[in-house]
Design a protein around this motif. Structure first.
Motif, PDB file in Angstrom:
ATOM      1  N   GLU A 108      34.624  47.825  34.089  1.00 41.63           N
ATOM      2  CA  GLU A 108      34.444  47.549  35.639  1.00 41.63           C
ATOM      3  C   GLU A 108      34.744  46.082  35.978  1.00 41.63           C
ATOM      4  O   GLU A 108      34.904  45.001  34.963  1.00 41.63           O
ATOM      5  CB  GLU A 108      32.886  47.567  35.700  1.00 41.63           C
ATOM      6  N   VAL A 109      34.996  45.770  37.022  1.00 42.48           N
ATOM      7  CA  VAL A 109      35.208  44.504  37.641  1.00 42.48           C
ATOM      8  C   VAL A 109      33.857  43.554  37.880  1.00 42.48           C
ATOM      9  O   VAL A 109      32.727  44.151  38.391  1.00 42.48           O
ATOM     10  CB  VAL A 109      35.876  44.333  38.955  1.00 42.48           C
ATOM     11  N   PRO A 110      33.494  42.751  37.324  1.00 47.61           N
ATOM     12  CA  PRO A 110      32.195  41.935  36.991  1.00 47.61           C
ATOM     13  C   PRO A 110      32.099  41.241  38.410  1.00 47.61           C
ATOM     14  O   PRO A 110      32.823  40.808  39.002  1.00 47.61           O
ATOM     15  CB  PRO A 110      32.463  40.842  35.855  1.00 47.61           C
ATOM     16  N   GLN A 111      30.684  41.023  38.881  1.00 50.95           N
ATOM     17  CA  GLN A 111      30.516  40.519  40.126  1.00 50.95           C
ATOM     18  C   GLN A 111      30.163  39.081  39.874  1.00 50.95           C
ATOM     19  O   GLN A 111      29.420  38.342  40.820  1.00 50.95           O
ATOM     20  CB  GLN A 111      29.208  41.017  40.632  1.00 50.95           C
ATOM     21  N   GLN A 112      30.283  38.340  38.857  1.00 49.36           N
ATOM     22  CA  GLN A 112      30.048  37.178  38.561  1.00 49.36           C
ATOM     23  C   GLN A 112      31.204  36.036  38.521  1.00 49.36           C
ATOM     24  O   GLN A 112      32.189  36.626  37.643  1.00 49.36           O
ATOM     25  CB  GLN A 112      29.203  36.729  37.145  1.00 49.36           C
ATOM     26  N   ARG A 113      31.146  34.985  39.180  1.00 45.99           N
ATOM     27  CA  ARG A 113      32.295  34.096  39.329  1.00 45.99           C
ATOM     28  C   ARG A 113      32.751  33.810  37.857  1.00 45.99           C
ATOM     29  O   ARG A 113      34.122  33.661  37.264  1.00 45.99           O
ATOM     30  CB  ARG A 113      31.949  32.952  40.367  1.00 45.99           C
ATOM     31  N   GLU A 114      32.021  33.122  36.799  1.00 41.81           N
ATOM     32  CA  GLU A 114      32.301  32.983  35.711  1.00 41.81           C
ATOM     33  C   GLU A 114      33.116  33.901  34.911  1.00 41.81           C
ATOM     34  O   GLU A 114      34.026  33.605  34.127  1.00 41.81           O
ATOM     35  CB  GLU A 114      30.994  32.136  34.848  1.00 41.81           C
ATOM     36  N   GLU A 174      46.732  46.253  50.019  1.00 47.47           N
ATOM     37  CA  GLU A 174      46.482  47.601  49.862  1.00 47.47           C
ATOM     38  C   GLU A 174      45.665  47.969  48.601  1.00 47.47           C
ATOM     39  O   GLU A 174      46.306  47.378  47.344  1.00 47.47           O
ATOM     40  CB  GLU A 174      47.602  48.470  49.979  1.00 47.47           C
ATOM     41  N   TYR A 175      44.586  48.466  48.540  1.00 48.90           N
ATOM     42  CA  TYR A 175      43.858  48.748  47.249  1.00 48.90           C
ATOM     43  C   TYR A 175      43.021  49.826  47.516  1.00 48.90           C
ATOM     44  O   TYR A 175      42.586  50.258  48.427  1.00 48.90           O
ATOM     45  CB  TYR A 175      43.123  47.722  46.736  1.00 48.90           C
ATOM     46  N   GLY A 176      42.513  50.675  46.103  1.00 52.77           N
ATOM     47  CA  GLY A 176      41.804  51.561  46.342  1.00 52.77           C
ATOM     48  C   GLY A 176      40.367  51.432  45.355  1.00 52.77           C
ATOM     49  O   GLY A 176      39.477  52.493  45.435  1.00 52.77           O
ATOM     50  N   SER A 177      40.309  50.364  44.786  1.00 55.24           N
ATOM     51  CA  SER A 177      39.324  50.089  43.907  1.00 55.24           C
ATOM     52  C   SER A 177      38.850  48.504  43.765  1.00 55.24           C
ATOM     53  O   SER A 177      40.058  47.810  44.109  1.00 55.24           O
ATOM     54  CB  SER A 177      39.294  50.657  42.649  1.00 55.24           C
ATOM     55  N   ALA A 178      38.033  48.071  43.135  1.00 57.07           N
ATOM     56  CA  ALA A 178      37.624  46.592  43.000  1.00 57.07           C
ATOM     57  C   ALA A 178      38.749  46.055  42.123  1.00 57.07           C
ATOM     58  O   ALA A 178      39.445  45.216  42.249  1.00 57.07           O
ATOM     59  CB  ALA A 178      36.422  46.407  42.330  1.00 57.07           C
ATOM     60  N   TYR A 179      39.063  47.010  41.040  1.00 57.56           N
ATOM     61  CA  TYR A 179      40.113  46.765  39.833  1.00 57.56           C
ATOM     62  C   TYR A 179      41.473  46.427  40.775  1.00 57.56           C
ATOM     63  O   TYR A 179      42.228  45.581  40.557  1.00 57.56           O
ATOM     64  CB  TYR A 179      40.223  47.870  38.847  1.00 57.56           C
ATOM     65  N   GLN A 180      41.783  47.487  41.473  1.00 57.99           N
ATOM     66  CA  GLN A 180      43.037  47.423  41.995  1.00 57.99           C
ATOM     67  C   GLN A 180      43.118  46.108  43.148  1.00 57.99           C
ATOM     68  O   GLN A 180      44.387  45.419  43.063  1.00 57.99           O
ATOM     69  CB  GLN A 180      43.426  48.651  42.824  1.00 57.99           C
ATOM     70  N   LEU A 181      42.161  45.712  43.846  1.00 53.64           N
ATOM     71  CA  LEU A 181      42.267  44.658  44.586  1.00 53.64           C
ATOM     72  C   LEU A 181      42.237  43.179  43.519  1.00 53.64           C
ATOM     73  O   LEU A 181      43.232  42.458  43.795  1.00 53.64           O
ATOM     74  CB  LEU A 181      41.024  44.361  45.254  1.00 53.64           C
ATOM     75  N   LEU A 182      41.492  43.299  42.410  1.00 51.48           N
ATOM     76  CA  LEU A 182      41.779  42.203  41.482  1.00 51.48           C
ATOM     77  C   LEU A 182      43.028  41.930  41.128  1.00 51.48           C
ATOM     78  O   LEU A 182      43.788  40.996  41.254  1.00 51.48           O
ATOM     79  CB  LEU A 182      40.922  42.457  40.355  1.00 51.48           C
ATOM     80  N   VAL A 183      44.020  43.188  40.565  1.00 50.32           N
ATOM     81  CA  VAL A 183      45.275  43.190  40.453  1.00 50.32           C
ATOM     82  C   VAL A 183      45.993  42.523  41.375  1.00 50.32           C
ATOM     83  O   VAL A 183      47.006  41.892  41.284  1.00 50.32           O
ATOM     84  CB  VAL A 183      45.663  44.348  39.776  1.00 50.32           C
ATOM     85  N   ALA A 184      45.907  43.171  42.546  1.00 52.19           N
ATOM     86  CA  ALA A 184      46.805  42.887  43.623  1.00 52.19           C
ATOM     87  C   ALA A 184      46.695  41.392  43.999  1.00 52.19           C
ATOM     88  O   ALA A 184      47.716  40.450  44.384  1.00 52.19           O
ATOM     89  CB  ALA A 184      46.272  43.723  45.050  1.00 52.19           C
ATOM     90  N   VAL A 185      45.523  40.740  44.142  1.00 49.47           N
ATOM     91  CA  VAL A 185      45.353  39.365  44.420  1.00 49.47           C
ATOM     92  C   VAL A 185      46.040  38.428  43.210  1.00 49.47           C
ATOM     93  O   VAL A 185      46.725  37.497  43.714  1.00 49.47           O
ATOM     94  CB  VAL A 185      43.894  38.895  44.339  1.00 49.47           C
ATOM     95  N   VAL A 186      45.827  38.773  42.112  1.00 50.19           N
ATOM     96  CA  VAL A 186      46.644  38.160  40.912  1.00 50.19           C
ATOM     97  C   VAL A 186      48.170  38.041  41.345  1.00 50.19           C
ATOM     98  O   VAL A 186      48.922  37.112  41.006  1.00 50.19           O
ATOM     99  CB  VAL A 186      46.261  38.801  39.625  1.00 50.19           C
ATOM    100  N   LEU A 187      48.665  39.354  41.566  1.00 49.98           N
ATOM    101  CA  LEU A 187      49.892  39.494  41.941  1.00 49.98           C
ATOM    102  C   LEU A 187      50.550  38.739  42.952  1.00 49.98           C
ATOM    103  O   LEU A 187      51.545  38.260  43.356  1.00 49.98           O
ATOM    104  CB  LEU A 187      50.559  40.992  42.136  1.00 49.98           C
ATOM    105  N   SER A 188      49.518  38.410  44.054  1.00 48.10           N
ATOM    106  CA  SER A 188      49.936  37.677  45.294  1.00 48.10           C
ATOM    107  C   SER A 188      50.037  36.314  45.185  1.00 48.10           C
ATOM    108  O   SER A 188      50.605  35.762  46.441  1.00 48.10           O
ATOM    109  CB  SER A 188      48.769  38.170  46.323  1.00 48.10           C
ATOM    110  N   ALA A 189      50.118  35.589  44.124  1.00 47.75           N
ATOM    111  CA  ALA A 189      50.366  34.267  44.000  1.00 47.75           C
ATOM    112  C   ALA A 189      51.625  34.015  44.364  1.00 47.75           C
ATOM    113  O   ALA A 189      52.576  34.543  43.578  1.00 47.75           O
ATOM    114  CB  ALA A 189      49.861  33.779  42.839  1.00 47.75           C
ATOM    115  N   GLN A 190      52.032  33.082  45.241  1.00 48.62           N
ATOM    116  CA  GLN A 190      53.248  32.505  45.701  1.00 48.62           C
ATOM    117  C   GLN A 190      54.065  34.013  45.981  1.00 48.62           C
ATOM    118  O   GLN A 190      55.420  33.957  45.700  1.00 48.62           O
ATOM    119  CB  GLN A 190      53.942  31.846  44.389  1.00 48.62           C
ATOM    120  N   ALA A 191      53.489  35.206  46.460  1.00 47.62           N
ATOM    121  CA  ALA A 191      54.300  36.192  47.085  1.00 47.62           C
ATOM    122  C   ALA A 191      53.671  36.535  48.423  1.00 47.62           C
ATOM    123  O   ALA A 191      52.522  36.201  48.585  1.00 47.62           O
ATOM    124  CB  ALA A 191      54.182  37.251  45.915  1.00 47.62           C
ATOM    125  N   THR A 192      54.215  37.372  49.171  1.00 48.83           N
ATOM    126  CA  THR A 192      53.726  37.845  50.407  1.00 48.83           C
ATOM    127  C   THR A 192      52.729  39.227  50.157  1.00 48.83           C
ATOM    128  O   THR A 192      53.119  39.824  49.033  1.00 48.83           O
ATOM    129  CB  THR A 192      54.703  38.251  51.481  1.00 48.83           C
TER     130      THR A 192
END
Length: 213
Positions: free
Chosen positions: A106-112, A28-46
């Motif tokens: 802002e969350v960048p759109q570049q992988r690097e 669940e997320y409401g912005s690109a930033y929130q998705l980034l944080v959620a994915v970081v938190l999801s490592a080894q978690a459900t």
């Protein structure tokens, strides 16, 4: 290991798309930033566990500025039900600070640029690039790695090999959503210990020899 044929791969994704035309991440997320944080938190978690924590965390700190203000101790209080929470709290505050310093919040759109952020690896960067910015990239987690190898869709010895194989083998018109179809298939049908082959809509296309009833 047998490899799925091209026409079977197209049919494989056609069926997954028919069953779920608009697949989405379960985070669940409401912005690109929130998705980034959620994915970081999801490592080894459900995803379910992460969502429970982030509902309150994002209510308190929905932006990088507010996350930095909250600080590591504050973030820890919200995410202490998640595995590796101390290190994750440190990374979330640090990446938020770098977003403000380097990218205007802002969350960048570049992988690097994404991978230069604390706690952000290749898989996390790919999730954000695909889910938010709709880049045709493939984020390979344990579910996708298993499905790609077990079915013969895109066998590979490691996640990078599977990622590269999927980018070559998934039909271009299915590539944008392939990550979500595969992760959901691996999470709910092609599960680790005993795949639910009897419930699988692509059973006849799959190269797995030890199918369950």
């Amino acid at each position: 290991m047998p490899t799925m044929k091209r026409d079977a791969i197209r049919e494989f994704f056609r069926r997954l798309a028919e069953a779920n035309p608009e697949p989405k991440t379960e985070l669940e997320y409401g912005s690109a930033y929130q998705l980034l944080v959620a994915v970081v938190l999801s490592a080894q978690a459900t995803d379910k566990g992460v969502n429970i924590a982030t509902r309150k965390l994002f209510a308190a700190a929905p932006t990088p500025e507010e996350m930095v203000s909250l600080g590591e101790a504050g973030v820890t209080e919200y995410i202490k039900t998640i595995g590796l929470f101390r290190n994750k709290a440190k990374n979330v505050v640090a990446l938020s600070r770098l977003l403000l310093e380097r990218h205007g919040g802002e969350v960048p759109q570049q992988r690097e640029a994404l991978e230069a952020l604390p706690g952000v690896g290749r898989k996390t960067a790919n999730v954000v690039l695909n889910t938010v910015f709709r880049h045709p990239v493939m984020a390979v987690d344990t579910h996708i790695f298993r499905v790609a190898n077990r079915t013969g869709l895109a066998p590979g010895k490691d996640v990078v090999a599977v990622e590269q194989a999927l980018l070559k083998r998934v039909p271009k018109d299915y590539l944008l959503d392939a990550h979500h179809w595969l992760i959901l298939h691996g999470r709910y049908v092609c599960v680790a210990r005993k795949p639910l082959c009897g419930q699988c809509t692509v059973r006849d296309l799959c190269c797995f020899r030890d199918k369950t009833a």
